[in-house]
Design a protein around this motif. Structure first.
Motif, PDB file in Angstrom:
ATOM      1  N   ALA A 116       0.825  -1.210   0.000  1.00  0.00           N
ATOM      2  CA  ALA A 116       0.000   0.000   0.000  1.00  0.00           C
ATOM      3  C   ALA A 116       0.857   1.257   0.000  1.00  0.00           C
ATOM      4  O   ALA A 116       0.543   2.243  -0.671  1.00  0.00           O
ATOM      5  CB  ALA A 116      -0.925  -0.002   1.214  1.00  0.00           C
ATOM      6  N   THR A 120       0.711   3.967  -2.822  1.00  0.00           N
ATOM      7  CA  THR A 120       0.377   5.330  -2.418  1.00  0.00           C
ATOM      8  C   THR A 120       1.442   6.320  -2.849  1.00  0.00           C
ATOM      9  O   THR A 120       1.151   7.460  -3.218  1.00  0.00           O
ATOM     10  CB  THR A 120       0.195   5.399  -0.890  1.00  0.00           C
ATOM     11  OG1 THR A 120      -0.835   4.491  -0.504  1.00  0.00           O
ATOM     12  CG2 THR A 120      -0.188   6.796  -0.450  1.00  0.00           C
ATOM     13  N   GLY A 124      -0.976   8.079  -4.742  1.00  0.00           N
ATOM     14  CA  GLY A 124      -1.620   8.828  -3.671  1.00  0.00           C
ATOM     15  C   GLY A 124      -2.595   7.951  -2.893  1.00  0.00           C
ATOM     16  O   GLY A 124      -3.117   6.969  -3.417  1.00  0.00           O
ATOM     17  N   PRO A 125      -2.872   8.306  -1.617  1.00  0.00           N
ATOM     18  CA  PRO A 125      -3.766   7.501  -0.789  1.00  0.00           C
ATOM     19  C   PRO A 125      -5.222   7.617  -1.219  1.00  0.00           C
ATOM     20  O   PRO A 125      -5.704   8.700  -1.512  1.00  0.00           O
ATOM     21  CB  PRO A 125      -3.561   8.084   0.616  1.00  0.00           C
ATOM     22  CG  PRO A 125      -3.135   9.502   0.380  1.00  0.00           C
ATOM     23  CD  PRO A 125      -2.332   9.473  -0.895  1.00  0.00           C
ATOM     24  N   SER A 126      -5.926   6.477  -1.246  1.00  0.00           N
ATOM     25  CA  SER A 126      -7.355   6.459  -1.576  1.00  0.00           C
ATOM     26  C   SER A 126      -7.890   5.068  -1.297  1.00  0.00           C
ATOM     27  O   SER A 126      -7.130   4.113  -1.110  1.00  0.00           O
ATOM     28  CB  SER A 126      -7.590   6.826  -3.043  1.00  0.00           C
ATOM     29  OG  SER A 126      -7.107   5.813  -3.895  1.00  0.00           O
ATOM     30  N   ASN A 129      -6.741   2.598  -3.998  1.00  0.00           N
ATOM     31  CA  ASN A 129      -5.399   2.066  -3.819  1.00  0.00           C
ATOM     32  C   ASN A 129      -5.355   1.042  -2.688  1.00  0.00           C
ATOM     33  O   ASN A 129      -4.558   0.100  -2.727  1.00  0.00           O
ATOM     34  CB  ASN A 129      -4.419   3.203  -3.545  1.00  0.00           C
ATOM     35  CG  ASN A 129      -4.242   4.110  -4.752  1.00  0.00           C
ATOM     36  OD1 ASN A 129      -4.441   3.681  -5.883  1.00  0.00           O
ATOM     37  ND2 ASN A 129      -3.902   5.359  -4.515  1.00  0.00           N
ATOM     38  N   ALA A 130      -6.194   1.223  -1.685  1.00  0.00           N
ATOM     39  CA  ALA A 130      -6.301   0.214  -0.633  1.00  0.00           C
ATOM     40  C   ALA A 130      -6.830  -1.097  -1.212  1.00  0.00           C
ATOM     41  O   ALA A 130      -6.358  -2.182  -0.853  1.00  0.00           O
ATOM     42  CB  ALA A 130      -7.209   0.702   0.492  1.00  0.00           C
ATOM     43  N   LEU A 208      -3.664   5.676   4.699  1.00  0.00           N
ATOM     44  CA  LEU A 208      -3.407   5.181   3.349  1.00  0.00           C
ATOM     45  C   LEU A 208      -4.653   4.624   2.676  1.00  0.00           C
ATOM     46  O   LEU A 208      -4.594   4.213   1.518  1.00  0.00           O
ATOM     47  CB  LEU A 208      -2.326   4.087   3.392  1.00  0.00           C
ATOM     48  CG  LEU A 208      -0.972   4.508   3.947  1.00  0.00           C
ATOM     49  CD1 LEU A 208      -0.014   3.327   3.954  1.00  0.00           C
ATOM     50  CD2 LEU A 208      -0.393   5.662   3.141  1.00  0.00           C
ATOM     51  N   GLN A 211     -10.097   8.303   2.211  1.00  0.00           N
ATOM     52  CA  GLN A 211      -9.766   9.653   2.647  1.00  0.00           C
ATOM     53  C   GLN A 211     -11.037  10.430   2.986  1.00  0.00           C
ATOM     54  O   GLN A 211     -12.099  10.190   2.414  1.00  0.00           O
ATOM     55  CB  GLN A 211      -9.000  10.382   1.541  1.00  0.00           C
ATOM     56  CG  GLN A 211      -7.680   9.716   1.179  1.00  0.00           C
ATOM     57  CD  GLN A 211      -6.707   9.681   2.338  1.00  0.00           C
ATOM     58  OE1 GLN A 211      -6.319  10.721   2.870  1.00  0.00           O
ATOM     59  NE2 GLN A 211      -6.319   8.481   2.745  1.00  0.00           N
TER      60      GLN A 211
END
Length: 269
Positions: A116, A120, A124-126, A129-130, A208, A211
């Motif tokens: 992750a 990320t 970027g975190p979202s 992406n998780a 991560l 959001q």
């Protein structure tokens, strides 16, 4: 009994997630600073958080996020991992088998949190992406389970008969191997589902995963840690939601294993 209890526990949170799609007691994420940290009341059954958001609404929407992320991630694991495992079993000892299993080892060398972080760093975190991180980690799990189970089926007489009839390895895997290992895959899916919920909560906790303003149980825990001693309710409620959802899925997995495994059914009798 385990299956029923697990189904009831998980069903409650699944129902809350589905209901949240069309209705919540209050607008999810609606800020009411004047009502922040309010105690449970008729208007706010579980009270409000440090931003005045209704805890009941947040928990319901958080269930939707956690279950959706885990469900899609498990779908990725099954959709890619099972065919790879079946292919490896069909070509046991070949270069393809070796490549698939060594690729699995490579992914296993990096925990989902590390994957992750890598994803990320690029995208970027979202929540998406998780899903990718958890889904990628699920692929080798299902590949190993499918391969191990398929290898026990390949030497059986009906498989030899299918080969004599002229069926290819891919067709045998789809028509004969997969139906015989489906029960094992279903049980593994419940286990990975529960682990996916834990992983989503963990990724959201460290920032991560989903959001803001998307509600998430892990994000709720992270926001509540500052108020743990003064208002422990803010952390206890999402924590209990995670615990009972995972417990329900694990009980369902154990119950399904007992129900679908004929050897265990004979032992009970």
């Amino acid at each position: 009994m385990q299956l029923i209890l697990g189904a009831v526990l998980f069903g409650l949170f699944l129902a809350a997630a589905l209901v949240s799609l069309v209705w919540t007691p209050h607008e999810v994420g609606e800020l009411a600073i004047g009502s922040k940290l309010a105690a449970p009341s008729a208007d706010h059954i579980l009270g409000t958080d440090h931003l005045g958001r209704d805890m009941t609404s947040m928990l319901m929407a958080g269930a939707r996020t956690s279950i959706a992320v885990a469900l899609v991630a498990v779908g990725i694991g099954i959709g890619l991992g099972v065919p790879l495992g079946l292919a490896a079993a069909a070509r046991r000892g070949s270069l393809l088998d070796e490549a698939i299993m060594r690729g699995n080892d490579l992914i296993f060398a990096f925990p989902s949190l590390i994957i992750a972080i890598l994803i990320t760093a690029v995208f970027g975190p979202s929540a998406l992406n998780a899903i990718l991180a958890i889904g990628i980690f699920n692929i080798p799990v299902f590949a190993r389970v499918a391969r191990g189970a398929a290898l026990t089926v390949w030497p059986r007489e009906f498989i030899l008969a299918a080969r004599v009839a002229g069926k290819g390895r891919a067709r045998i895997s789809a028509e004969h191997i997969l139906p015989n290992i489906a029960s094992l895959l279903v049980v593994q899916a419940t286990i990975q589902f529960s682990m996916g919920i834990l992983a989503e909560a963990g990724l959201s906790y460290v920032g991560l995963g989903a959001q803001p303003p998307t509600p998430s149980w892990g994000r709720m825990l992270a926001d509540a840690q500052t108020f743990f001693y003064s208002h422990p309710r803010l952390a206890i409620l999402p924590g209990l939601a995670i615990v009972f959802t995972v417990l329900g899925l694990n009980l369902m997995g154990d119950g399904l294993r007992d129900l679908l495994d004929p050897r265990l059914r004979r032992a009970v009798r």
